[in-house]
Design an enzyme around this catalytic site. Sequence first.
Site, PDB file in Angstrom:
ATOM      1  CG  HIS A 128      10.053   8.552  -0.168  1.00 22.21           C
ATOM      2  ND1 HIS A 128       9.452   8.980   0.991  1.00 22.21           N
ATOM      3  CD2 HIS A 128      10.586   9.659  -0.747  1.00 22.21           C
ATOM      4  CE1 HIS A 128       9.602  10.295   1.108  1.00 22.21           C
ATOM      5  NE2 HIS A 128      10.295  10.718   0.077  1.00 22.21           N
ATOM      6  CG  ASP A 133       7.417  12.894   9.434  1.00 27.87           C
ATOM      7  OD1 ASP A 133       8.078  12.913   8.375  1.00 27.87           O
ATOM      8  OD2 ASP A 133       7.237  13.895  10.139  1.00 27.87           O
ATOM      9  CG  LEU A 137      -7.215  -3.325   6.972  1.00 29.86           C
ATOM     10  CD1 LEU A 137      -7.406  -2.629   8.307  1.00 29.86           C
ATOM     11  CD2 LEU A 137      -5.734  -3.698   6.806  1.00 29.86           C
TER      12      LEU A 137
HETATM   13  C1  FPP Z   1       7.320  11.419   5.236  1.00 31.28           C
HETATM   14  O1  FPP Z   1       8.697  11.230   5.267  1.00 31.28           O
HETATM   15  C2  FPP Z   1       6.730  10.552   4.257  1.00 31.28           C
HETATM   16  C3  FPP Z   1       6.079  10.969   3.127  1.00 31.28           C
HETATM   17  C4  FPP Z   1       5.843  12.369   2.772  1.00 31.28           C
HETATM   18  C5  FPP Z   1       5.563  10.005   2.169  1.00 31.28           C
HETATM   19  C6  FPP Z   1       4.940   8.774   2.749  1.00 31.28           C
HETATM   20  C7  FPP Z   1       4.862   7.813   1.666  1.00 31.28           C
HETATM   21  C8  FPP Z   1       5.170   6.504   1.727  1.00 31.28           C
HETATM   22  C9  FPP Z   1       5.552   5.807   2.952  1.00 31.28           C
HETATM   23  C10 FPP Z   1       5.169   5.702   0.484  1.00 31.28           C
HETATM   24  C11 FPP Z   1       3.886   5.467  -0.239  1.00 31.28           C
HETATM   25  C12 FPP Z   1       2.765   4.949   0.574  1.00 31.28           C
HETATM   26  C13 FPP Z   1       1.919   3.942   0.233  1.00 31.28           C
HETATM   27  C14 FPP Z   1       0.638   3.814   0.933  1.00 31.28           C
HETATM   28  C15 FPP Z   1       2.223   2.946  -0.799  1.00 31.28           C
HETATM   29  P1  FPP Z   1       9.645  12.461   4.896  1.00 31.28           P
HETATM   30  O2  FPP Z   1      10.036  12.320   3.464  1.00 31.28           O
HETATM   31  O3  FPP Z   1       8.966  13.744   5.251  1.00 31.28           O
HETATM   32  O4  FPP Z   1      10.859  12.170   5.823  1.00 31.28           O
HETATM   33  P2  FPP Z   1      11.784  13.256   6.542  1.00 31.28           P
HETATM   34  O5  FPP Z   1      10.882  14.102   7.384  1.00 31.28           O
HETATM   35  O6  FPP Z   1      12.723  12.418   7.341  1.00 31.28           O
HETATM   36  O7  FPP Z   1      12.461  14.019   5.444  1.00 31.28           O
END
Ligand code: FPP
Length: 221
Positions: A23, A6, A117
Amino acid sequence: MAIIMDGNGRWARKRGFPRSVGHRAGTENVRKAVKYCVRNGIRFLTVYAFSTENFRRPPEEVGILMRLLVEYFEKEMPELKENGVRLNVIGDVSAFPAYVQEAIRKGLDATKECEKLVLSIALGYGARAEIVQAFQKMLVSGETDITEETVSRYLYTSDLPDPDLIIRTSGEERLSNFLLYQAAYSEFYFTDTLWPDFDDDAFDKAVAEYAKRERRYGGVV
Ligand code: FPP
């Protein structure tokens, strides 16, 4: 180990960048997390990349996440194979665009022999939906011997051990529909650090904290 990654959006905002940059940085950090696990003999890593609820985000952001996923599956494949990382997906990707499903299929196929893994990526994942579909499948297959073991076998995680440690970054302290059934005895580690900043030292700290915990599974020690 399982991670709720997050804080990508906040990481980007702090720097004056659009969320997409966060992201991308978050994806980059998945590469680092995989390396950390391989180096430290952690055999199962499960990351929450896209929940069923994430489809509610603006279409532009959903599109960016989809493209990042494909990029990850395509670009990382040689290195994942070299490091003995088997890709696994938990969730329902049937609503994902065809090109994403195809990249996933290729990734799973290319790494199916790897053993060091297991990197499970939760995509189109929601724990309640997972439990509901498990019961639907049990019903269809005429399963009458309903035990905890049977239910486990019908979850997306049937081949995976329950997570010992669940990490959530960015200061939020909730499970957000992630691994509800599997987390029954997991230890939780919450940190204010945003996912793109969660580096090797942060991992070391989380693991050290986990090592201090006394796990009793409801018994006495
Ligand atoms: C939360 O941050 C993150 C997500 C909803 C997406 C997680 C995805 C990735 C890290 C990229 C793809 C993953 C792989 C495995 C290649 P948020 O956008 O909710 O952040 P915020 O709460 O600060 O707005």
